[in-house]
Design an enzyme around this catalytic site. Structure first.
Site: not given
Ligand SMILES: NC(=O)c1ccc[n+]([C@@H]2O[C@H](COP(=O)([O-])OP(=O)(O)OC[C@H]3O[C@@H](n4cnc5c(N)ncnc54)[C@H](O)[C@@H]3O)[C@@H](O)[C@H]2O)c1
Length: 370
Positions: A122, A144, A186, A228, A238, A242, A246, A249, A253, A267
């Site tokens: 939990r 999130k 971003e 942020k 949100e 918040r 987006n 976005h 999307h 993304h």
């Molecule tokens: N929670 C939120 O508020 C929020 C906001 C924006 C995006 N997201 C989510 O985040 C995700 C995208 O995040 P991302 O772009 O970090 O993707 P990811 O976690 O897939 O990382 C991208 C790639 O980079 C590699 N990587 C990460 N750090 C590294 C490093 N230091 N050295 C070498 N390789 C590295 C990973 O292995 C992966 O292959 C999506 O699922 C999206 O929905 C969430």
């Protein structure tokens, strides 16, 4: 130099620590949070190969024992099978209610592990060690968490704030140039949505940030996290402001859906293209100065980022179909498409008052230019 941005949410306040070398001092950073000297770490295979040993050595030097699990890298990991694998592994690792789980990785690991921590017994505390630029400036802050399902992205999850975030600028050095640039989508978004001064700074310094200048990278991450945090404080779940985060976005999307959430479009790349379109749309609706869309596109282009539909390789659906995909966005309320538009660079707002035909024409024009 290590800097701190506080997120003073009542009862769940935490610090985002930002600087080079934080991974090496993770033991000292995390020790004050622990009730016993033991943590469980979840990472992905790529990040673990580059950084897990450093983290575990840093923990050990402070007498903190650690166990670690690595999952495949990539968006596919943010799914039910890996979610249950993670929760079950954490239970088998005997993580208790007062323990701390560490998410070492990009947004995929942060979202998945945060959600696992939210439901485990939990709710246990977790520390985000974001390793991608996108995760440092966006996903690791704000609480999130969640996974994707067959029905769409991020449809299952929970709000669960981390206990601390350690954004080590040095670990960004092992990211691929493409992943780094995607994260810049971003970063630029923050300037566009709420800080014209930061946008100006990026016009001068985006090349240094991308080129690896540590001080420039640190400033870009810190300013993004501050923005942020400010927005999350105003509207944690949100209900209003918040949604400004987006910007770009609604378009993004739809493009991600059309390209299958894979390598064709990351993304952050979709966000950059979406932001350029949001400004173009704002200008066409007479909402923002006519020169703003060109400034936005010039910044993205000069930084080597994607900014047009023609930067997406392969076939795309027609404008009508893309509009339908936008309509499936989870941010849609009562069937109304919601856009984040801009009055000028640095001033975004939320609206549902956008004629479908104007959006269709803009997309059709962009598609014809491919
Ligand atoms: N929670 C939120 O508020 C929020 C906001 C924006 C995006 N997201 C989510 O985040 C995700 C995208 O995040 P991302 O772009 O970090 O993707 P990811 O976690 O897939 O990382 C991208 C790639 O980079 C590699 N990587 C990460 N750090 C590294 C490093 N230091 N050295 C070498 N390789 C590295 C990973 O292995 C992966 O292959 C999506 O699922 C999206 O929905 C969430």
């Amino acid at each position: 130099m290590i800097e701190t941005v506080s997120v003073p949410l009542e009862g769940r306040e935490y610090e985002v620590r930002i600087g080079e070398g934080l991974l090496e001092r993770a033991g000292a950073e995390i020790a004050p949070l622990l009730k016993r000297s033991r943590v469980a770490i979840v990472s992905d295979e790529t990040v673990a190969a580059a950084h897990l040993a450093t983290l575990q050595a840093a923990l050990k030097s402070e007498g903190i024992e650690s166990v670690a699990m690595t999952l495949p890298a990539g968006e596919g990991t943010k799914s039910w099978p890996y979610f249950s694998q993670t929760v079950e592994w954490l239970l088998e690792a005997k993580v208790e209610r007062r323990d701390v789980v560490i998410a070492l990785g990009g947004g995929v690991i942060g979202d998945l592990v945060g959600f696992a921590a939210a439901v485990l017994r939990r709710g246990v505390r977790f520390v985000q060690i974001p390793t991608s630029l996108l995760a440092q400036v966006d996903s690791s802050v704000g609480g999130k968490t969640g996974i994707n399902t067959a029905q769409g992205k991020n449809l299952v999850g929970s709000f669960h704030q981390p206990a601390r975030v350690l954004a080590d600028i040095g670990v960004l050095g092992t990211l691929t140039p493409r992943d780094f640039r995607a994260g810049m989508g971003e970063v630029v978004k923050y300037g566009m949505l709420g800080d014209a001064g930061f946008f100006d700074w990026l016009e001068q310094n985006a090349a240094a940030v991308i080129g690896g200048d540590v001080a420039a990278r640190q400033y870009a991450v810190k300013r993004s996290v501050e923005m942020k945090a400010e927005i999350v404080l105003r509207d944690e779940t949100e209900q209003g402001d918040r949604a400004l985060l987006n910007l770009g976005h609604t378009f993004c999307h739809a493009f991600e859906k059309a390209t299958g959430y894979g390598d064709r479009l990351l993304h952050g790349e979709g966000v950059a293209i979406g932001c350029a379109l949001a400004f173009e749309l704002s200008s066409r609706l007479g909402l923002c100065p006519q020169e703003d869309p060109s400034r936005v596109r010039a910044l993205l282009k000069d930084a080597g980022m994607r900014c047009d539909l023609k930067d997406i390789p392969g076939d795309l659906p027609d404008a009508e179909h893309l509009l339908d995909l936008m309509g499936q966005d989870k941010k849609v309320i009562d069937g109304q498409l919601r856009f984040i538009l801009a009055r000028r660079i640095g001033e975004a707002f939320v609206t549902s008052d956008v004629p479908r035909e104007t959006v269709r024409a803009l997309l059709a024009e962009q598609l014809a230019g491919r």
